[in-house]
Design an enzyme around this catalytic site. Structure first.
Site: not given
Ligand code: XMP
Length: 520
Positions: A78-79, A220-226, A376, A165, A167, A51
């Site tokens: 960490c915290y 948008s042509g990016g991976v996520d929106s495609s 991602k 970390h 993770e 944190g």
């Protein structure tokens, strides 16, 4: 299950994801709910997250120390480690040297938590404070060059702390350490995979929520929106219209290549809207990065709403992925495929990702975000299952606000032109070396700094372009990429030769944290 108590770290949700990958269930809760939840659930282990606070500050989050007496194994990260030390009688102080990024861990006394790890390995740090005195019954398990208490343990009470970390993907043996903790908690490990069945269920869920409704998606042509558009296309077919808004903030030739891929290759119902002028008009005079993001998000939505009306759409599909949600400090919706709790009230907002932060409260469309629960690399696995060609699936991410957040200061047509040319040169040279798919991102930044140069014996006063090339597995942490010097030289020479306005090129050598990948 494991209870993850959230003290506001940007990577709290990564802990839950890593546990999920190992087949362990977890829920993320606020510190105030901890004792109640521990007593009323099948809790087999407790993880205290990192944190942004300091445990010695009166108003920063803490926890009832009774949680250490219930006999359930505890891991503080960490915290979380600092809280364990402070609450059980040790001491935490502001460190003389702060550690951000990689550090070499050296095991001093192996604990059960560090089983099956080598004597030294690289871990990822992000802290200013440090533990200097241990509580009674604790021992130091590992140190770094900077701090003596990089990992601590009280084997008898099964309480462990790590300053780094585990993770984060850049911590070597991070998965092993989390596996060890699950073993300490008596939880058996069973790795989970995203396969055809998983993706079919995702598509069925989308179909269930949209039914016969009409939807538009933001492409948008990016991976996520495609991938989100493709998932919805598979679920509802022609009832989806994918809308591509050409904001003028896209990379060189982006619109033409998108048309080719989605309209001609996939035969999807794609509408291309030219909105360059309205974006530039709304951004006129704006220099503050957060305002830029908000304005762009708002303009996108306005244009979409107008287009949606034309199609009669009721649903709006967005390619938001999970790191967008975390970094905006927003909450996950309960209807997600993999409900993992909230982003948490102790976390700090780093940036308003336009996908999330800019949405108007009175939006008239119902938002559907099929990828909101995924990171991602998980999104790319879904893409693989959907047989998406590599050139799209392995495409480098491109931010929603586009080149506007790579231009420091006001966004103008002239600066956009310069940046697009420089950016295209970077992409071309990286592609020639077949590095595109190996890197997270490689792009140009218009720094807004003018410097002196000399061209053909004449003094010039021109622009500075920064090259930002990133090595990462997820959006949460990153190394700057060690490109070969000859390649950097080639890129730099081409930029100053081919982009007349630029006479200086610099290479960004900052990791994340403390820098973010994008400059704004
Ligand atoms: P930062 O700069 O936050 O970037 O370290 C992490 C990753 O996220 C991308 N990014 C965005 N993506 N909308 C997006 O869709 C945004 O507003 C946005 N801001 C950053 C960035 O390109 C990097 O891959």
């Amino acid at each position: 299950m494991i209870l993850i108590i959230d003290f506001g770290s940007q990577t709290t949700h990564l802990i839950s994801r890593r546990l999920r990958e190992l087949g362990a269930k977890s829920i993320i809760i606020e510190p105030e709910e901890a004792l109640k939840k521990i007593n009323h659930s099948s809790c087999k282990g407790i993880i205290l997250s990192g944190g942004p606070g300091s445990v010695y500050q009166k108003d920063d989050p803490t926890i009832d120390k009774k949680i250490f007496d219930v006999g359930i194994p505890v891991l503080g990260i960490c915290y979380g480690q600092q809280l364990i030390a402070q609450l059980l009688g040790g001491e935490v102080i502001p460190g003389k040297r702060k550690e951000y990024g990689p550090a070499e861990l050296k095991i001093i006394k192996p604990s059960t938590l560090l089983l099956s790890t080598p004597e030294t390995f690289s871990v990822w740090m992000s802290h200013g404070d440090e533990v200097v005195t241990l509580p009674l019954g604790f021992e130091i398990s590992a140190k770094t060059l900077t701090i003596p208490c990089a990992a601590i343990a009280c084997e008898k009470r099964k309480i462990y702390g790590v300053q780094f970390h585990p993770e984060v993907i850049h911590t070597q043996f991070g998965e092993q350490i989390l596996k060890n903790f699950l073993t300490i908690c008596n939880i058996s490990i069973k790795k989970q995979t995203i396969d055809q069945e998983f993706v079919n269920n995702l598509i069925a869920d989308i179909k269930d929520s949209i039914k016969d409704g009409i939807a538009i998606s933001a492409l948008s042509g990016g991976v996520d929106s495609s991938i989100s558009s493709l998932l919805v296309h598979k679920a509802i077919g022609k009832n989806l219209t994918s809308i591509y808004i050409d904001s003028g903030l896209m990379r060189l030739n982006e619109t033409a290549s998108l048309r080719k891929t989605f309209k001609e290759h996939y035969h999807m119902n794609v509408k291309i809207v030219n909105a360059k002028n309205i974006f530039l008009k709304n951004l006129k005079g704006v220099t503050d990065p957060e305002r830029k993001r908000k304005i762009i998000g708002k303009t996108f939505i306005q244009v979409f709403e107008k287009e949606a009306k034309k199609v009669g759409a009721k649903y709006f599909i967005q390619g938001t992925i999970y790191p967008d949600v975390i970094e905006s400090g927003a909450s996950r919706s309960p209807s997600e495929a993999l409900a993992k709790g909230d982003a948490g009230k102790h976390s700090q907002k780093i940036k308003s990702h336009h996908n999330v932060g800019g949405l108007p409260k009175n939006m008239k469309l119902t938002l559907v975000e099929p990828l909101r629960a995924f990171y991602k690399d998980e999104v790319r696995i879904i893409g693989n299952v959907l047989n998406l060609p590599e050139e799209i699936n392995l495409r480098q991410p491109f931010p929603g606000p586009g080149l506007a957040i790579r231009i420091i200061g006001e966004v103008t047509e002239k600066k956009l032109k310069i940046l697009k040319k420089a950016d295209a040169i970077i992409s071309q040279e990286i592609e020639k070396e077949k590095l595109t798919n190996k890197l997270w991102q490689a792009f140009a930044v218009f720094t807004g700094i003018k410097t002196t140069g000399v061209r053909g014996d004449n003094r010039v006063y021109g622009e500075t372009i920064a090259i930002r090339v990133i090595d990462a597995k997820d959006a949460m942490s990153a190394h700057w990429a060690r490109l070969p010097y000859d390649l950097i030289d080639k890129i730099s020479t081409r930029i100053v030769n081919e982009v007349r306005e630029v006479n200086r090129v610099v290479y960004d050598i900052t990791n994340k944290p403390p820098a973010t990948m994008e400059w704004e």
